[in-house]
Design a protein around this motif. Structure first.
Motif, short mmCIF file in Angstrom:
data_model
loop_
_atom_site.label_atom_id
_atom_site.label_comp_id
_atom_site.label_asym_id
_atom_site.label_seq_id
_atom_site.Cartn_x
_atom_site.Cartn_y
_atom_site.Cartn_z
N ALA A 37 -21.85 -93.84 10.11
CA ALA A 37 -21.97 -92.63 10.93
C ALA A 37 -20.98 -91.58 10.47
O ALA A 37 -21.30 -90.39 10.37
N ALA A 38 -19.75 -92.01 10.17
CA ALA A 38 -18.72 -91.07 9.74
C ALA A 38 -19.12 -90.38 8.43
O ALA A 38 -18.95 -89.16 8.28
N GLU A 39 -19.65 -91.16 7.50
CA GLU A 39 -20.08 -90.58 6.22
C GLU A 39 -21.25 -89.63 6.44
O GLU A 39 -21.33 -88.57 5.79
N ALA A 40 -22.14 -89.98 7.34
CA ALA A 40 -23.30 -89.13 7.62
C ALA A 40 -22.88 -87.77 8.15
O ALA A 40 -23.41 -86.73 7.75
N ALA A 42 -20.05 -86.32 7.73
CA ALA A 42 -19.23 -85.59 6.76
C ALA A 42 -20.06 -85.07 5.59
O ALA A 42 -19.63 -84.17 4.87
N ALA A 43 -21.25 -85.63 5.39
CA ALA A 43 -22.06 -85.30 4.22
C ALA A 43 -22.88 -84.04 4.45
O ALA A 43 -23.15 -83.62 5.58
N ASP A 44 -23.31 -83.44 3.33
CA ASP A 44 -24.28 -82.35 3.38
C ASP A 44 -25.62 -82.96 3.79
O ASP A 44 -26.12 -83.87 3.13
N PRO A 45 -26.23 -82.48 4.89
CA PRO A 45 -27.48 -83.10 5.35
C PRO A 45 -28.68 -82.82 4.45
O PRO A 45 -29.73 -83.44 4.60
#
Length: 221
Positions: A37-40, A42-45
């Motif tokens: 979830a944290a990586e999601a 923080a990432a460009d969607p």
């Protein structure tokens, strides 16, 4: 579907991710994979998010809600939670569609295609020419050797989705979702009847090619 379409795949199960990523890339999509979830967050969607709801560090429902506070990017929930209440929660959290595991990759591709069309990210080609066949998707007209061909609404819809992906294999589920708004039509004889009728009316049966076990392709050999 354009190769410029970027997919953020949020999936903690590596076996599932390793099966999905090559299939998505073969379909012309650019895929970024994260596992938490944290990586999601923080990432460009990208242009569309495929979001597993069972993540190791948080509930995907909450991830979807947080994405919705900052972005209108389309989200397809991909999950093992198949109960009606779970689907309602997913959709109410802001997801644009909901796919229950296990699923066929062809169904997932069809749903990605449908969501991108609904959100305006995937624009159909307005006019496609294959040999002496011309399909004007916006005007809903068809000509063969400069002569107009009359098709039923469903026959045209089948031809339109194939023309929009000229040269590519279109899964049966994707044809069904476009023409009938239901993937369940993919296994029906109704589709076969419409395809057979379309071939007969065009007088160019070789243009609508059957790819056994997958779907159809519009294109001359």
């Amino acid at each position: 579907m354009s190769g410029a379409v970027r997919i953020l795949l949020v999936e903690d199960d590596l076996d599932i991710a390793n099966a999905l990523i090559p299939a998505l890339r073969r379909y012309g999509l650019v895929v970024t994979h994260v596992r938490t979830a944290a990586e999601a967050l923080a990432a460009d969607p990208g242009d569309l998010v495929l979001l597993d709801l069972g993540l190791p560090d948080g509930d995907g429902i909450n991830v979807c809600r947080q994405i919705r506070t900052v972005s209108d990017v389309p989200v397809i929930a991909v999950t093992a939670r198949g109960e009606a209440a779970d689907r309602v929660r997913g959709l109410r959290s802001g997801a644009d569609d909901y796919v229950v595991k296990p699923f066929a990759i062809s169904e997932l591709l069809a749903r990605i295609d449908a969501v991108l069309r609904r959100t305006g990210l995937l624009q159909p080609r307005p006019r496609v020419t294959v040999g002496d066949l011309t399909v004007d998707i916006e005007a809903r007209t068809v000509e063969v050797a400069s002569k107009p061909i009359t098709l039923t609404r469903k026959e045209f819809d089948v031809l339109a989705v194939l023309a929009s992906h000229h040269g590519r294999v279109v899964p049966r589920e994707q044809v069904a979702l476009y023409a009938w708004q239901s993937v369940f039509e993919a296994s029906s004889r109704t589709m076969d009847v419409h395809v057979a009728s379309l071939r007969a009316k065009l007088g160019r049966p070789e243009l609508v090619q059957t790819i056994r076990g997958v779907g159809y392709r519009l294109g001359a050999d």
